[in-house]
Enzyme design. Structure first.
Site, PDB file in Angstrom:
ATOM      1  N   HIS A  57      45.955  18.055  12.870  1.00  0.00           N
ATOM      2  CA  HIS A  57      46.765  16.873  13.127  1.00  0.00           C
ATOM      3  C   HIS A  57      47.610  17.066  14.388  1.00  0.00           C
ATOM      4  O   HIS A  57      48.263  18.086  14.544  1.00  0.00           O
ATOM      5  CB  HIS A  57      47.666  16.596  11.919  1.00  0.00           C
ATOM      6  CG  HIS A  57      48.438  15.323  12.017  1.00  0.00           C
ATOM      7  ND1 HIS A  57      47.826  14.091  12.083  1.00  0.00           N
ATOM      8  CD2 HIS A  57      49.771  15.088  12.073  1.00  0.00           C
ATOM      9  CE1 HIS A  57      48.761  13.149  12.157  1.00  0.00           C
ATOM     10  NE2 HIS A  57      49.938  13.727  12.156  1.00  0.00           N
ATOM     11  N   GLU A  67      42.514  17.012   9.848  1.00  0.00           N
ATOM     12  CA  GLU A  67      43.829  16.410   9.573  1.00  0.00           C
ATOM     13  C   GLU A  67      44.470  17.072   8.354  1.00  0.00           C
ATOM     14  O   GLU A  67      45.696  17.174   8.256  1.00  0.00           O
ATOM     15  CB  GLU A  67      43.679  14.908   9.320  1.00  0.00           C
ATOM     16  CG  GLU A  67      43.128  14.108  10.487  1.00  0.00           C
ATOM     17  CD  GLU A  67      44.157  13.814  11.560  1.00  0.00           C
ATOM     18  OE1 GLU A  67      45.287  14.322  11.458  1.00  0.00           O
ATOM     19  OE2 GLU A  67      43.819  13.087  12.518  1.00  0.00           O
ATOM     20  N   SER A 124      49.904   9.441  14.937  1.00  0.00           N
ATOM     21  CA  SER A 124      50.560   9.661  13.658  1.00  0.00           C
ATOM     22  C   SER A 124      51.517   8.502  13.359  1.00  0.00           C
ATOM     23  O   SER A 124      51.076   7.364  13.270  1.00  0.00           O
ATOM     24  CB  SER A 124      51.262  11.023  13.647  1.00  0.00           C
ATOM     25  OG  SER A 124      51.626  11.396  12.341  1.00  0.00           O
TER      26      SER A 124
END
Length: 524
Positions: free
Chosen positions: A435, A330, A215
């Site tokens: 995610h 995601e 990330s």
């Protein structure tokens, strides 16, 4: 008696040799600043809370990291340093540091080396958290598992939020480089330089430093590869979900300066001197209030001589092997449809609203015919708009402008049910990998997360995923014994993508047309 004597001798020599092995483990290490003393955790030496720069407090708030002064005697490295200033935002972040503080520029090292002569490959990992949260003491980034695979693992703190990314005209003026903002990225660069200069004392090879992150940490990897301050230190790079090559990932220096200037006026501290006098807690509170602006990565002319996308297009980034990918969920179709039912009509309407005159190109690439295809295409599009497109762009550009291999993955395994039976009654497992779901698997750290009821299949996937990482860190290539064959990306065409799940295997890229359609629109 003879058997007893033999048994006794065996026991004696076993424990003697084991004791010698433990004794030979690196516990005291001399770095440039002085002598450090770590702790042994079952044969892995761990050095926690190692300072790599002066505390960025007082007049050093919003300045590039400064060298840490030398010390006399032995400095204990048995406790994680404070994490950067931040609010409690993400519930999945579990820290081992005692507190948050502006005094946060510390790193941690796990080494299996028995001497400084071992010259082991090095992993430097940057945490995620949107550049507003996170810390190097999080359980899921723990380096012990990587160390047991023959790697010196390092996790690094860097400044966040307003402390790490505020720019201001006065800061630009006082800077010897006429730049401001990006202090968090400068912290990372300083940590990389420290590692390059000192890691050989821990048995690491300064010429084999792979950087990795997830990330915001992945954004950071793409940034360090682009910056002239770091690119020559890096031997390899791993990006998990994110890069600065997506649309609107950076802002201009002037725009960042205006955000900082407006914020100061808003809280009644118009000058940098006044802003530096605001207590850290109050500054954090004010910066998180609605209307305070977003403190973004900026093209400052120093860390980034020009926009990252232009650096990669010109082939001026670190030309090193890259392992990069993203997760299957995601985003979620519900976000794209804003809670409406997954019908073809609602999907078409949402795309029209989001893309306007370009909606036709997106609808041709993301074809839907029923509710199930809306869920699939909607989840894929939501994930692409959030983070996957920028990651794809990074992979695509590195393969085109670098002479080094790129390996791309698609992680699709959903987390299992929760361990807590009461909480599990209302828990709905994801249909894909959301995610950040990949971190514990890739770092070999499933046991550090007691929230989920890990099953044998999870450990199998983790073994393979971490195996790819370990091979790549050691050789610049994820292939090796015990893992499926992973072909490198071929520039300009459909890639062979490693699908990591219960049946991990390389597959031909299925939806390149979707990313090409997005790229055409995002590049305008």
């Amino acid at each position: 008696m003879k058997k007893l004597f033999i048994l006794s001798s065996f026991v004696f020599f076993y424990f003697y040799s084991h004791a010698q092995e433990m004794k030979s483990t690196l516990l005291q290490v001399r770095v440039a600043n002085g002598l450090l003393e770590g702790v042994s955790e079952s044969g892995v030496s761990v050095f926690k809370g190692v300072p790599f720069a002066k505390p960025p407090v007082g007049d050093l708030r919003w300045k590039a990291p400064q060298p840490f002064p030398n010390w006399n005697g032995v400095r204990k490295a048995d406790k994680f340093g404070p994490r950067p200033m931040q609010k409690f935002i993400f519930t999945d972040m579990k820290f081992r540091s005692d507190s948050a503080s502006e005094d946060c520029l510390y790193l941690n090292i796990w080494t299996p080396a028995k001497s400084a002569k071992d010259r082991l490959p090095v992993l430097v990992y940057f945490y995620g958290g949107g550049f507003i949260a996170g810390g190097s003491s999080e359980y899921r980034y723990d380096g012990e598992s990587m160390a047991r695979r023959g790697i010196v693992a390092v996790t690094v703190n860097y400044r966040l939020g307003i402390f790490g990314f505020m720019a201001h005209p006065e800061l630009t003026k006082e800077s010897p480089h006429h730049a401001s903002g990006n202090y968090g990225l400068l912290d990372q660069a300083a940590a990389l330089k420290w590692v390059q200069q000192n890691i050989s004392a821990f048995g690491g090879d300064p010429n084999k430093i792979t950087i990795a992150g997830e990330s915001a940490g992945s954004f950071s990897v793409s940034a360090q590869m682009a910056s002239p301050l770091s690119k020559n230190i890096i031997a390899g790079a791993i990006g998990e979900s994110g890069s600065l090559l997506g649309k609107n990932s950076t802002v201009s220096l002037s725009a960042a300066e205006k955000t900082g200037e407006d914020f100061g006026k808003k809280i009644g501290a118009a000058t940098i001197a006044e802003l530096r006098n605001v207590p850290a807690d109050k500054l954090l509170d004010e910066s998180m209030k609605p209307g305070s602006g977003r403190f973004s990565v900026d093209v400052d002319g120093y860390f980034f001589p020009k926009p990252p996308i232009e650096i990669y297009a010109a082939g001026e980034q670190a030309k090193v092997p890259l392992l990069v990918g993203w997760n299957s969920a995601e985003g979620n179709y519900a976000n794209l449809l804003q809670g409406k039912a997954p019908t073809v009509e609602n999907f078409n309407s949402a795309v029209q609203k989001r893309f306007g005159e370009n909606a036709g190109e997106i609808l041709r690439a993301y074809k839907v015919s029923d509710s199930e295809s809306v869920k699939e295409a909607g989840t894929d599009l939501a994930g692409a708009l959030f983070i996957a497109y920028g990651t794809w762009k990074w992979s695509d550009m590195q393969s085109q402008t670098s002479n080094q291999p790129v390996y791309r993955y698609f992680y699709a395994h959903p987390r299992p049910a929760l361990r807590d039976e009461k909480e599990n009654q209302n828990y709905k497992p994801a249909t894909g990998a959301v995610h950040s779901a990949d971190i514990e698997y890739a770092m070999g750290n499933l046991p550090t997360n007691r929230v989920y009821d890990w099953q044998p299949v999870d450990y199998k996937i983790s073994e393979i995923f971490q195996g790819f990482f370990a091979n790549f860190i050691k050789t610049g290539n994820p292939n090796g014994l015990g893992v499926p064959w992973w072909p490198a990306v071929k520039s300009g065409g459909p890639a062979e993508v490693m699908h990591i799940n219960a049946n991990t295997e390389a597959q031909k890229e299925q939806h390149r047309d979707r990313y090409l359609a997005l790229d055409k629109i995002m590049s305008k």
